[in-house]
Write a protein that holds these residues in place. Sequence first.
Motif, mmCIF file in Angstrom:
data_model
loop_
_atom_site.group_PDB
_atom_site.id
_atom_site.type_symbol
_atom_site.label_atom_id
_atom_site.label_comp_id
_atom_site.label_asym_id
_atom_site.label_seq_id
_atom_site.Cartn_x
_atom_site.Cartn_y
_atom_site.Cartn_z
ATOM 1 N N TYR A 133 0.857 -1.185 0.000
ATOM 2 C CA TYR A 133 0.000 0.000 0.000
ATOM 3 C C TYR A 133 0.896 1.239 0.000
ATOM 4 C CZ TYR A 133 0.945 -0.504 5.028
ATOM 5 O OH TYR A 133 1.563 -0.671 6.242
ATOM 6 N N ASP A 134 0.310 2.403 -0.178
ATOM 7 C CA ASP A 134 1.088 3.608 -0.437
ATOM 8 C C ASP A 134 1.776 4.200 0.794
ATOM 9 O OD1 ASP A 134 0.317 3.405 -3.050
ATOM 10 O OD2 ASP A 134 -1.217 4.968 -2.943
ATOM 11 N N ILE A 188 -5.962 4.258 3.582
ATOM 12 C CA ILE A 188 -4.721 3.528 3.307
ATOM 13 C C ILE A 188 -5.038 2.138 2.761
ATOM 14 C CG2 ILE A 188 -2.673 2.475 4.374
ATOM 15 C CD1 ILE A 188 -2.676 4.888 6.333
ATOM 16 N N GLU A 245 -7.483 1.227 1.047
ATOM 17 C CA GLU A 245 -7.990 1.330 -0.316
ATOM 18 C C GLU A 245 -6.861 1.333 -1.348
ATOM 19 O OE1 GLU A 245 -11.121 1.254 -1.727
ATOM 20 O OE2 GLU A 245 -11.566 0.456 0.267
ATOM 21 N N THR A 246 -5.630 1.607 -0.912
ATOM 22 C CA THR A 246 -4.494 1.568 -1.847
ATOM 23 C C THR A 246 -3.782 0.213 -1.842
ATOM 24 O OG1 THR A 246 -2.759 2.335 -0.283
ATOM 25 C CG2 THR A 246 -4.124 4.025 -1.352
ATOM 26 N N LYS A 283 -2.775 -3.400 -2.719
ATOM 27 C CA LYS A 283 -2.829 -4.055 -4.031
ATOM 28 C C LYS A 283 -3.785 -5.241 -4.061
ATOM 29 C CE LYS A 283 0.634 -6.542 -5.376
ATOM 30 N NZ LYS A 283 1.989 -6.990 -5.776
ATOM 31 N N LYS A 289 -6.604 -5.562 -2.051
ATOM 32 C CA LYS A 289 -7.794 -5.206 -1.264
ATOM 33 C C LYS A 289 -9.008 -6.017 -1.732
ATOM 34 C CE LYS A 289 -9.278 -1.322 -4.181
ATOM 35 N NZ LYS A 289 -9.562 0.119 -4.225
#
Length: 464
Positions: A105-106, A179, A181-182, A184, A186
Amino acid sequence: MISDAMLTQEYFDTMNSLDGDLAGKRSARAYMDQSSAIVHHRVVGASFIPRLYNDEVWERFRFISETIHTILCKVIERYRNDESYRMVFDYDPRLVELILLPRGYDAILPFARADIFLNEDTLESAFCELNGDGSAGLNEDREIVHSIEGSETFTRFAAHHQLESCELFKSWVSEFIAIYETFKNKVAHPRFAICDYLDVGVVDEFRIFSEYFKQAGYECVIADVRDLSFDGTVLRDGNGQQIDAIWRRCVTNDVLEHWNESQELISAVRAQAVALIGAFSGHIVHDKQIFEALKHPLTKAFLSDEENAFIEEQIPATYFLTDEDCDLATVRTNKDDWIIKPTDNYGAADVYAGKACSEEEWNALIDRFANGAAGAPFLVQRYVTPYRTKTIPPATDLEWLVEQGLATSVEEVEREGVLYNNISGLYLYNGTFTGVFSRLGPLPEISKEHHGMTAATIRVRDRA
């Protein structure tokens, strides 16, 4: 602009105009006794007097915390991506393995707390320590605010000022979801868990966060790391239910202590079957050797001139407590200038300020911890004299203060207050300054173990 000290004095004057507001104090104490502000089965010590921060101080908190967050994210990513840089840190090989696990995630550092000493008159500041996902205190602040906000003192003070407490729950839930939602891998309807080793975790705080997640439309359970199971595809809690994302509250030294029992979680993270928010790479922030690493030439090389200047200004001199890294003779003979800390621990365990020790005690501590004598690395750091604020400690400490010669009488403390040292914990949600964990103590080491307490954090939004 009215200074913090002047605001605090005005608060005392308001209280004393009400003959000490005994009803408000009793109500606050009764609320706390029944509250969820519980750490290790005890209600935390709290002050009736809030920490009042003006706009100038608040913006200084924002600048310090958000600047260090940017720097720390650069360090984390350099460590993960540049093998040659890893020599700056001295880690257990298992920690290296954890730090290098995929994130997916980001957000690089989703949740952090930077503990600082700030002179609220001059705005000079210095870091005490940095904390990652294991940082507690959020519920302490919430409950202590609730305990005093109904008092007549608070009500009358609020009639003359624009006051704002910290919102630390809904804001984190919203950030956590964003977070995730970013991530990979999900899923459409994720199930969340707050994970720690529950015999040492702040479980009452976890329960409150769990309810906030549920209010936001997400099932969220509290799970012990040791109860998790992974079948190669799905991570499950102790009841066999799927977990899609975890708020990691377990600190990494506890993971190492329970290494074999934690492999199900580690395997799931390695397979990216679960979003671990935050990643184990946050350990780089938690481990106190970060202070020495921030000044290393290899770190300076990839930071900007402004960031390096910030580090030089804000980070006290920090060395491994070894003959190789520092002048132990100087540390021995100038005890009041130094504080000894473990590189990797929490809860103020094994933290010793020279100011609090006799010469004999200080030399014994150096013998006990220097050059790896304790079986784990220790640091010595330049002692920063904390800013002092007038406050009223919990009733259980009043007679102790008099016995120690720190106050003349219980009655005087209840009326005029006593000066306590301050440490401010600055919460960061994915790099955004969100609030303050305000702790105070009468002794050089500010912690619950040294008669420390927590005060409600209140921002005074008045404009000059």
